[in-house]
Design a protein around this motif. Structure first.
Motif, short mmCIF file in Angstrom:
data_model
loop_
_atom_site.label_atom_id
_atom_site.label_comp_id
_atom_site.label_asym_id
_atom_site.label_seq_id
_atom_site.Cartn_x
_atom_site.Cartn_y
_atom_site.Cartn_z
N VAL A 1 0.81 -1.21 0.00
CA VAL A 1 0.00 0.00 0.00
C VAL A 1 0.85 1.27 0.00
N LEU A 2 2.16 1.10 0.00
CA LEU A 2 3.04 2.26 0.12
C LEU A 2 2.80 3.28 -0.98
N ALA A 3 2.74 2.80 -2.22
CA ALA A 3 2.60 3.72 -3.34
C ALA A 3 1.27 4.48 -3.25
N TYR A 4 0.19 3.76 -2.93
CA TYR A 4 -1.12 4.41 -2.86
C TYR A 4 -1.18 5.43 -1.73
N VAL A 5 -0.70 5.05 -0.55
CA VAL A 5 -0.72 5.96 0.59
C VAL A 5 0.15 7.18 0.32
N ALA A 6 1.33 6.95 -0.29
CA ALA A 6 2.23 8.06 -0.59
C ALA A 6 1.57 9.05 -1.55
N VAL B 1 0.66 12.81 -0.35
CA VAL B 1 1.40 13.91 -0.98
C VAL B 1 0.49 14.74 -1.88
N ASP B 2 -0.18 14.09 -2.81
CA ASP B 2 -0.93 14.80 -3.84
C ASP B 2 -2.34 15.19 -3.41
N THR B 3 -3.04 14.29 -2.72
CA THR B 3 -4.44 14.55 -2.37
C THR B 3 -4.57 15.42 -1.13
N PHE B 4 -3.89 15.02 -0.06
CA PHE B 4 -4.05 15.73 1.22
C PHE B 4 -2.94 16.74 1.49
N GLY B 5 -1.78 16.58 0.87
CA GLY B 5 -0.67 17.48 1.12
C GLY B 5 -0.05 17.33 2.50
N TRP B 6 -0.13 16.15 3.09
CA TRP B 6 0.43 15.92 4.41
C TRP B 6 1.95 15.80 4.39
N LEU B 7 2.48 15.21 3.33
CA LEU B 7 3.91 14.92 3.24
C LEU B 7 4.50 15.57 2.01
N ALA B 8 5.79 15.82 2.05
CA ALA B 8 6.52 16.26 0.86
C ALA B 8 6.98 15.03 0.09
N PRO B 9 7.23 15.16 -1.22
CA PRO B 9 7.69 14.00 -2.00
C PRO B 9 8.96 13.39 -1.39
N GLY B 10 8.97 12.09 -1.30
CA GLY B 10 10.13 11.39 -0.75
C GLY B 10 10.06 11.11 0.73
N ALA C 1 1.13 14.63 9.40
CA ALA C 1 -0.08 15.33 8.98
C ALA C 1 -0.60 16.25 10.09
N ALA C 2 -0.70 15.73 11.30
CA ALA C 2 -1.21 16.54 12.41
C ALA C 2 -0.18 17.56 12.88
N TYR C 3 1.10 17.22 12.81
CA TYR C 3 2.16 18.15 13.22
C TYR C 3 2.14 19.41 12.35
N ARG C 4 1.84 19.24 11.08
CA ARG C 4 1.89 20.35 10.14
C ARG C 4 0.58 21.12 10.06
N THR C 5 -0.50 20.57 10.58
CA THR C 5 -1.78 21.30 10.65
C THR C 5 -2.34 21.16 12.06
N PRO C 6 -1.66 21.75 13.05
CA PRO C 6 -2.03 21.50 14.45
C PRO C 6 -3.24 22.29 14.93
N GLY C 7 -3.65 23.32 14.16
CA GLY C 7 -4.74 24.16 14.65
C GLY C 7 -4.31 24.93 15.88
N VAL C 8 -5.10 24.85 16.96
CA VAL C 8 -4.79 25.58 18.19
C VAL C 8 -3.85 24.81 19.10
N LEU C 9 -3.50 23.59 18.73
CA LEU C 9 -2.66 22.75 19.58
C LEU C 9 -1.19 23.01 19.31
N ASP C 10 -0.36 22.63 20.29
CA ASP C 10 1.08 22.63 20.07
C ASP C 10 1.40 21.60 18.99
#
Length: 465
Positions: free
Chosen positions: A281-286, A290-299, A326-335
């Motif tokens: 599932v690595l390719a699909y999740v990646a 990356v492309d759909t949700f923008g959680w990770l950078a390529p690689g 994903a959560a670290y980069r969009t934390p909202g009001v949280l640390d």
């Protein structure tokens, strides 16, 4: 420990383990389960079948065959299955949780280090050495599993065909499993001596013995393994809310567009379709991350897989890395670090809660089919096919550890991944060969090998390529 003789006076079976004793062993397995599914299954076989004889060879393979059919991490599900057999639901919970917990904590720590200190050369150097050692662990595990599952020419042919199918022609893993099961079912009628459970094609190929669980069955102590509609309803009524309840609650509290709802929904769907483990599932999740949700950078998914390779527990733990980022980069009001930890927890929950559901719901029916020769033959063929699939995973890992560049060689749209020979990293190759010699020739343990390679990686990583 007291000894009880089986019907074969030459082989003895230990007394049933207490719950506390079993818990200690599951904790040990959880801490030592490096090397991906091949290494983890081999470790469980050594601990539970060979050394302690808590479960017999045939019953172990029968349980393994079922877990191979399920989405999710088969090794963790196998631990849950065996724990459930010995000590009911609580035993399954303890076995499954302890298999995941060490890796989850280590992966969380590595994820934090990744976002804070990812550029530190020393960390990269340690990972460089550990990757080479893990390659040796995987190779050793494939050899051990293969020796036990491929007992005749029919099983060997199935394994080879599965390897070629997935490596060269990129046939989907579920289709390979379906074809292997069909071949085994037909083979049980045409050549039953080649497709007997466990693939034993010649008399005396393996010394069979009764494990603790087999004796418990004979004494009528496995009443919890008897299937019933009432039990199936209770399991469904309990475990579906455990799995999906937090996802529904987050959707109600934060809305459909929040990272929490997206993580819960996306990885819940992954828990249903992740046949073949992390690599499948690595390719699909990646692509989605990356492309759909923008959680990770390529690689970065490859970085996460590299981290997961160095941790005990299922390789699917790479999904926890994705949830953390994903959560670290969009934390909202949280640390950010707190948000990352919560994202990792949510991803781990929706990835592994379904595994308990599959086992507690389906295992009684699988136990009831143990006497069905056609089903057992189909499952044995599936085990042989999985050996071929794991061989492909081992080769995939070797290519990406030893070579810096790998290209796909395609003809008519299909073809294998082949290394660019000029991109060989002799440092990784030397470390991997040294680790294999240590484990295969001198029988050095897995943890010492990992530790020595980690130290060696610090030194050789600074040498020119």
């Amino acid at each position: 420990m007291s000894i009880t003789l089986t019907t074969d006076d030459s082989v003895s079976t230990p007394a049933a383990p207490t719950f506390a004793e079993a818990t200690r062993v599951w904790a040990r397995i959880g801490l030592l389960s490096f090397g991906g599914p091949a290494g983890q299954i081999a470790l469980m076989h050594k601990e539970l079948v060979e050394e302690r004889r808590w479960i017999g060879e045939q019953r172990f393979l029968h349980a393994l065959n079922y877990c191979m059919l399920l989405p999710g991490p088969e090794a963790q599900q196998l631990a849950t299955y065996i724990g459930w057999l010995m000590h009911r639901t609580v035993g399954g919970l303890v076995a499954g949780i302890l298999f995941v917990l060490p890796g989850a904590f280590v992966m969380l720590g590595l994820s934090i280090l990744y976002v804070l200190y990812r550029e530190v050369p020393l960390i990269d150097a340690v990972f460089f050495g550990v990757k080479a050692a893990v390659l040796a662990v995987v190779v050793e595990a494939v050899l051990r599993i293969g020796r036990r599952a491929l007992k005749n020419r029919a099983m060997i042919a199935i394994a080879v065909a599965a390897f070629i199918g997935i490596f060269v022609f990129r046939i989907p893993f579920p289709l390979i499993i379906l074809i292997a099961g069909l071949v085994g079912w037909i083979g049980s009628r045409q050549a039953p001596q080649l497709f007997a459970a466990g693939g034993h094609g010649s008399k005396g190929a393996v010394l069979e013995f009764k494990g603790v669980v087999d004796l418990m069955f004979e004494r009528g102590e496995l009443t919890h393994a008897e299937p019933s509609w009432g039990r199936a309803f209770r399991v469904t009524a309990i475990w579906l809310p455990i799995w999906l309840g937090p996802v529904l609650l987050l959707w109600l509290l934060t809305g459909t567009s929040s990272v929490w709802t997206q993580l819960g929904a996306f990885f819940s769907s992954m828990a249903v379709v992740t046949f073949g483990g992390a690599y499948a599932v690595l390719a699909y999740v990646a692509q989605a991350a990356v492309d759909t949700f923008g959680w990770l950078a390529p690689g970065e998914m490859v970085d996460g897989l590299g981290l997961a390779e160095t941790t005990p527990g299922p390789l699917i733990m790479v999904l926890q890395f994705v949830g953390f980022l994903a959560a670290y980069r969009t934390p909202g009001v949280l640390d950010p670090l707190l948000a990352g930890c919560l994202g990792a927890l949510l991803t781990t929950w929706v990835t592994f809660a379904p595994c308990f559901f599959w086992i507690f719901l389906g295992a009684p029916y699988i136990e009831a089919l143990r006497g069905n020769k056609a089903i057992s033959s189909a499952l044995s063929a599936i085990t042989a096919a999985v050996v071929g699939v794991v061989m492909n995973l081992a080769l995939w890992f070797a290519l990406h550890v030893v070579f810096r560049e790998v290209r796909t060689f395609e003809i008519l749209g299909v073809g294998p991944d082949l290394p660019v020979l000029t991109s060989i990293d002799w440092r990784a190759a030397v470390l991997a060969v040294a680790a294999m010699i240590a484990m295969l020739r001198f029988k050095v343990g897995m943890i010492p090998t990992l530790g020595l390679c980690a130290v060696a990686g610090v030194f050789v990583s600074y040498l020119p390529v």
